[in-house]
Motif scaffolding. Structure first.
Motif, PDB file in Angstrom:
ATOM      1  N   ALA A 175     -16.020   0.269  58.290  1.00 39.56           N
ATOM      2  CA  ALA A 175     -16.523   1.394  59.173  1.00 39.56           C
ATOM      3  C   ALA A 175     -15.678   1.538  60.389  1.00 39.56           C
ATOM      4  N   TRP A 176     -14.985   0.773  61.048  1.00 38.10           N
ATOM      5  CA  TRP A 176     -14.219   1.011  62.175  1.00 38.10           C
ATOM      6  C   TRP A 176     -13.142   1.692  61.694  1.00 38.10           C
ATOM      7  N   LYS A 177     -12.107   1.354  60.653  1.00 40.18           N
ATOM      8  CA  LYS A 177     -11.031   1.907  60.484  1.00 40.18           C
ATOM      9  C   LYS A 177     -11.189   3.214  59.707  1.00 40.18           C
ATOM     10  N   GLY A 178     -12.345   3.495  58.794  1.00 32.25           N
ATOM     11  CA  GLY A 178     -12.767   4.594  58.394  1.00 32.25           C
ATOM     12  C   GLY A 178     -12.810   5.884  59.411  1.00 32.25           C
ATOM     13  N   VAL A 179     -13.891   5.306  60.533  1.00 30.73           N
ATOM     14  CA  VAL A 179     -14.225   6.062  61.528  1.00 30.73           C
ATOM     15  C   VAL A 179     -13.030   6.491  62.490  1.00 30.73           C
ATOM     16  N   THR A 180     -12.322   5.591  62.999  1.00 32.70           N
ATOM     17  CA  THR A 180     -11.335   5.910  63.573  1.00 32.70           C
ATOM     18  C   THR A 180     -10.049   6.682  63.396  1.00 32.70           C
ATOM     19  N   SER A 181      -9.813   6.761  61.830  1.00 31.16           N
ATOM     20  CA  SER A 181      -8.695   7.281  61.563  1.00 31.16           C
ATOM     21  C   SER A 181      -8.989   8.838  61.700  1.00 31.16           C
ATOM     22  N   VAL A 182     -10.257   9.201  61.461  1.00 28.15           N
ATOM     23  CA  VAL A 182     -10.687  10.659  61.815  1.00 28.15           C
ATOM     24  C   VAL A 182     -10.973  10.788  63.251  1.00 28.15           C
ATOM     25  N   LEU A 183     -11.269   9.860  64.104  1.00 36.81           N
ATOM     26  CA  LEU A 183     -11.509  10.192  65.567  1.00 36.81           C
ATOM     27  C   LEU A 183     -10.295  10.501  66.265  1.00 36.81           C
ATOM     28  N   VAL A 184      -9.187   9.929  65.698  1.00 36.96           N
ATOM     29  CA  VAL A 184      -7.963  10.064  66.328  1.00 36.96           C
ATOM     30  C   VAL A 184      -7.409  11.668  66.292  1.00 36.96           C
ATOM     31  N   PHE A 185      -8.112  12.509  65.590  1.00 38.62           N
ATOM     32  CA  PHE A 185      -7.696  13.877  65.532  1.00 38.62           C
ATOM     33  C   PHE A 185      -8.477  14.875  66.486  1.00 38.62           C
ATOM     34  N   LEU A 186      -9.299  14.089  67.096  1.00 35.80           N
ATOM     35  CA  LEU A 186     -10.085  14.744  68.312  1.00 35.80           C
ATOM     36  C   LEU A 186      -8.993  15.827  69.174  1.00 35.80           C
ATOM     37  N   PRO A 187      -7.971  15.095  69.829  1.00 35.47           N
ATOM     38  CA  PRO A 187      -7.337  15.772  70.700  1.00 35.47           C
ATOM     39  C   PRO A 187      -6.581  17.115  70.114  1.00 35.47           C
ATOM     40  N   GLN A 188      -6.218  16.908  68.981  1.00 36.03           N
ATOM     41  CA  GLN A 188      -5.775  18.200  68.236  1.00 36.03           C
ATOM     42  C   GLN A 188      -6.761  19.293  67.929  1.00 36.03           C
ATOM     43  N   ILE A 189      -7.815  18.818  67.444  1.00 37.48           N
ATOM     44  CA  ILE A 189      -8.757  20.013  67.297  1.00 37.48           C
ATOM     45  C   ILE A 189      -9.444  20.536  68.190  1.00 37.48           C
ATOM     46  N   LEU A 190      -9.450  19.765  69.666  1.00 39.21           N
ATOM     47  CA  LEU A 190      -9.793  20.363  70.864  1.00 39.21           C
ATOM     48  C   LEU A 190      -8.869  21.503  71.327  1.00 39.21           C
ATOM     49  N   LEU A 191      -7.429  21.013  71.136  1.00 37.54           N
ATOM     50  CA  LEU A 191      -6.264  21.807  71.497  1.00 37.54           C
ATOM     51  C   LEU A 191      -6.451  23.322  70.623  1.00 37.54           C
ATOM     52  N   LEU A 192      -6.697  23.230  69.502  1.00 32.96           N
ATOM     53  CA  LEU A 192      -6.720  24.414  68.519  1.00 32.96           C
ATOM     54  C   LEU A 192      -7.748  25.344  69.075  1.00 32.96           C
ATOM     55  N   PHE A 193      -9.017  24.629  69.177  1.00 36.76           N
ATOM     56  CA  PHE A 193     -10.267  25.449  69.684  1.00 36.76           C
ATOM     57  C   PHE A 193      -9.879  26.115  71.008  1.00 36.76           C
ATOM     58  N   LEU A 194      -9.103  25.313  71.750  1.00 34.41           N
ATOM     59  CA  LEU A 194      -9.064  25.726  73.192  1.00 34.41           C
ATOM     60  C   LEU A 194      -8.194  27.139  73.144  1.00 34.41           C
ATOM     61  N   PHE A 195      -7.064  27.239  72.072  1.00 34.64           N
ATOM     62  CA  PHE A 195      -6.294  28.485  71.738  1.00 34.64           C
ATOM     63  C   PHE A 195      -7.130  29.484  71.440  1.00 34.64           C
ATOM     64  N   ILE A 196      -7.763  29.189  70.397  1.00 31.22           N
ATOM     65  CA  ILE A 196      -8.612  30.343  69.522  1.00 31.22           C
ATOM     66  C   ILE A 196      -9.586  30.670  70.753  1.00 31.22           C
ATOM     67  N   GLY A 197     -10.304  30.097  71.523  1.00 33.52           N
ATOM     68  CA  GLY A 197     -11.091  30.484  72.518  1.00 33.52           C
ATOM     69  C   GLY A 197     -10.600  31.263  73.528  1.00 33.52           C
ATOM     70  N   ILE A 198      -9.200  31.174  73.996  1.00 34.67           N
ATOM     71  CA  ILE A 198      -8.499  31.672  74.785  1.00 34.67           C
ATOM     72  C   ILE A 198      -8.212  32.961  74.399  1.00 34.67           C
ATOM     73  N   LEU A 199      -7.650  33.141  73.132  1.00 35.99           N
ATOM     74  CA  LEU A 199      -7.428  34.578  72.464  1.00 35.99           C
ATOM     75  C   LEU A 199      -8.655  35.278  72.287  1.00 35.99           C
ATOM     76  N   GLU A 200      -9.928  34.739  72.155  1.00 35.17           N
ATOM     77  CA  GLU A 200     -11.070  35.354  71.768  1.00 35.17           C
ATOM     78  C   GLU A 200     -11.658  36.028  73.147  1.00 35.17           C
ATOM     79  N   ASP A 201     -11.691  35.181  74.069  1.00 39.04           N
ATOM     80  CA  ASP A 201     -12.241  35.639  75.359  1.00 39.04           C
ATOM     81  C   ASP A 201     -11.551  36.500  76.327  1.00 39.04           C
TER      82      ASP A 201
END
Lengths: 93, 634
Positions: free
Chosen positions: B298-324
């Motif tokens: 469980a832990w290794k599988g879930v955390t290996s995906v969780l670590v990408f949260l910073p990048q995904i938030l950054l990407l959505f941040l930029f797309i949000g700025i462009l749109e707004d």
């Protein structure tokens, strides 16, 4: 034709010759007979063009603008419009 | 994210015994009138997104907690210019307002939002809306902006003309909300016919509607503010023949550079913390199969995906700025010329660009495209755009196989270039496929391109924050559900059948046999059987791939102690790694996207064709990539 107006010039809409659904949509956006339309910018590739109408900025492709007949308003030097705008703004304050 | 944007079903509150009370309020207004900002302001974080049944128009609902009236439900209707049932958006609005939309309660009152900067044209919508006879309040939004730019309006006079209360508000600053509260407190439903007392003209077409609106605005002392010179000056640069496209490219490049160079260290740091936390927490468990299940499964599988949260938030941040900020519409304008060569128009560019975040909302955004065939073509090519669910996979394999070489004094990294190349690959596949479709089965006459350019606005922290919160929490929820279940299932398959209570060699386990069985199909691509299992599991959602790799390499005693990046080198070569990334660039591994395509096209035919087409393309391109790498580097 609207497509023939140069950037920075203004025209008055006379008629629109487009399919009814498109025509209607354009009318609700302000493309009505006797409305003033100003040519603002052309896209980097030269088409579409951005028009100012009724306080809105609307982009149309050349083929759409060709179906809109306009009459030219008296050409006014851009500097003159600029001064007029500035003095109007001052007067409002 | 593959399932990030699946709308949640919304349960409307059951009708109470007191039928005279207000329960449901509809929010309506023209596009760009600031309706969404007001909706966010009135509902706070408590909102749900769903689709109206049978049509592709998005429906947002929320309790009006933002002004302390959680007992009221606010329905956000699509932005429309008129109530003409010409467009699907307007048809939905009329049906909701008249209580004919199944599953949506009939509104008891209406909040009509108009942009005070363009009031005359916006008033064209007021007559038909007020004519519906529901208690209505007219909200003049952006009134602060109108005044600073020298505009004027007499709200009392306008209220008399319209026979409805009028308030000046600013949704961005939150002023005028108390007027809305007052209106809602005063109306209890019984005086529903009050608005009908004032006789409004029957406005049949745009010309008479405009005439009426012009007369009303003249009588109420409305003076339009000076147009936004600033916005035009900015456009003189951003739509410039040379600076325009250049700025566009710089924006796109810097987004990816930042996502990679800032996001990567953040991810690594988060990964370290999570790994340590896992080891520390499982120390309390006995050193047997249970610890292995919790830590390696469980832990290794879930955390290996969780670590990408910073990048995904950054990407959505930029797309949000462009749109707004309003830049996205300019991007559509710049792109129109290119889009025309493939038979589409600039409007198709907006869904394609937002598909960089997620194909699901992008496919829903295609409804702004009027031509049905253009729309179908756009839907079919959208999943080629590199969505954020591919990002974890690319990040993992680039970090593991591409050396961090920098050029031009460290400004441009090889890893960034490879990433950009993958994005370009998806984009080109989308263009080529669209071209193919539009010149064959989806050929159609050109529909006019009519695009409204909103004025530039400063994106607010509030709306960007709301967006990030929304995406982030869905990502976490998914990591906690789908990915957890998949990784647990994989652990079981990797640890059975047991011999005398001992876990089998990985190759002898159920999953090992399954992987070896499918190996001949993927061996030409340079993939080993573990990758095969990853591909199978990633049909659910692309980012599951990373979790699967984490679990599989964690279960293998030879690679158990290594980090995932190092472990991959154990039995995967450069050719296979490149081929894998190419495979992900093309393949349709996302059940949510298939579900949304099925819904938007109303048949299983298109998602099935799309899936097979993308699979064949992915296999072919991955084969070519593997072969080319072997040819060049041996």
């Amino acid at each position: 034709m609207l497509s023939e107006l140069e950037v920075g010039t203004t025209g008055i809409i006379e008629s629109v010759d487009l399919p009814p659904s498109v025509h209607n949509h354009l009318m609700y956006m302000g493309f009505l007979p006797n409305a003033r339309v100003e040519v603002l910018h052309r896209a980097p590739a030269g088409d579409p063009t951005v028009y100012a109408i009724d306080g809105l900025e609307i982009a149309l492709r050349r083929e759409t603008a060709q179906a809109i007949q306009v009459r030219m308003t008296r050409p006014v030097r851009p500097s003159a419009t600029e001064t007029a705008r500035k003095s109007e703004r001052k007067a409002r304050r | 994210m593959s399932t990030c944007c699946t709308p949640e079903p919304y349960e409307p509150p059951a009708p109470g015994a007191d039928s005279s009370r207000l329960r449901t309020i509809a929010l309506i207004g023209p596009p760009n009138s600031g309706k969404s900002t007001l909706f966010n302001r009135l509902t706070g974080l408590r909102q749900k997104v769903a689709n109206y049944p049978g049509v592709t128009v998005e429906q947002r609902m929320g309790a009006m907690a933002g002004i302390g009236r959680s007992d009221l439900t606010l329905i956000d209707l699509p932005g429309i210019y008129s109530l003409d049932p010409f467009s699907e958006d307007a048809r939905v609005s009329v049906e909701v307002l008249e209580g004919r939309m199944p599953g949506t309660p009939k509104p008891d009152a209406i909040l009509l939002v108009l942009d005070s900067l363009h009031l005359t044209r916006q008033l064209m919508l007021a007559a038909p809306v007020l004519g519906l006879g529901l208690p209505t309040m007219v909200l003049l939004n952006m009134s602060d902006l109108m005044e600073t730019r020298g505009g004027e309006i007499d709200p009392l006079r306008l209220a008399q003309e319209l026979g409805a209360p009028v308030a000046r508000i600013s949704a961005v600053k939150g002023s005028g909300m108390e007027a809305i509260q007052l209106f809602l407190n005063r109306h209890r439903g019984e005086d529903a016919n009050q608005a009908a007392i004032t006789v409004l003209p029957v406005v049949g077409n745009a010309v008479s509607a405009h005439k009426w609106a012009a007369q009303v605005s003249a009588r109420t002392g409305y003076r339009a503010p000076l147009s936004a010179e600033a916005s035009r000056k900015v456009d003189a640069v951003l739509l410039h023949r040379i600076w325009g496209p250049l700025f566009f490219l710089v924006v796109v490049f810097s987004v990816f550079e930042v996502v990679f160079s800032i996001g990567q260290p953040l991810s690594d740091g988060l990964g370290d913390v999570l790994a340590r936390a896992g080891t520390w927490a499982t120390n309390f468990l006995p050193n047997d199969w249970l610890r292995s299940l919790v830590l390696d499964g469980a832990w290794k599988g879930v955390t290996s995906v969780l670590v990408f949260l910073p990048q995904i938030l950054l990407l959505f941040l930029f797309i949000g700025i462009l749109e707004d900020s309003g830049y996205l519409a300019r991007a559509a304008l710049i792109a129109d010329r290119v889009m025309r060569t493939i038979g589409l128009n600039g409007k198709a560019f907006i869904p394609l660009l937002s598909a960089y975040a997620c194909a699901v909302p992008a496919i829903m955004a295609t409804r702004t495209i009027e031509n049905k065939r253009d729309r179908l073509a756009t839907i079919l090519v959208t999943p080629f755009m590199t969505c954020s669910a591919r990002l974890p996979v690319y990040m993992l394999f680039i970090a593991a196989f591409i050396p961090p070489i920098a050029f031009v004094h460290g400004l441009v990294g090889l890893q960034t270039l490879v990433m950009l190349g993958l994005y370009l690959l998806g984009f080109l596949a989308a263009l080529a496929t669209a071209r193919l479709l539009k010149s064959s089965i989806l050929k159609s006459s050109q529909t006019p391109f009519i695009l409204e350019l909103p004025q530039y606005r400063m994106p607010t922290l509030r709306s960007i924050g709301l967006r990030l919160w929304d995406r982030g929490s869905v990502f976490l929820r998914q990591a906690g559900s789908v990915i957890l279940v998949v990784t647990l299932g994989l652990w079981v398959l990797a640890n059975f059948p047991r011999h005398h209570g001992v876990a089998p060699e990985l190759t002898e386990s159920i999953i090992g046999r399954l992987g070896h069985w499918m190996e001949p199909a993927i061996a030409p691509l340079g993939f080993n059987w573990k990758i095969g299992i990853g591909l199978l599991s990633s049909v659910l959602a692309r980012e599951v791939m990373v979790g699967t790799m984490g679990t599989l390499y964690g279960a293998d005693p030879q690679t158990q102690s290594l980090s995932l990046q190092t472990a991959l080198h154990h039995d995967l070569h450069l050719g296979g790694a490149i081929a894998l990334m190419v495979f992900f660039a093309f393949a349709m591994q996302c059940t949510s996207t298939m579900a949304v395509v099925r819904r938007e096209t109303n048949s299983w035919r298109w998602p099935v064709i799309q899936f097979l087409y993308m699979l064949v393309l992915a296999w072919g391109a991955a084969f070519a990539a593997n072969w080319a790498v072997h040819l060049i580097w041996g």
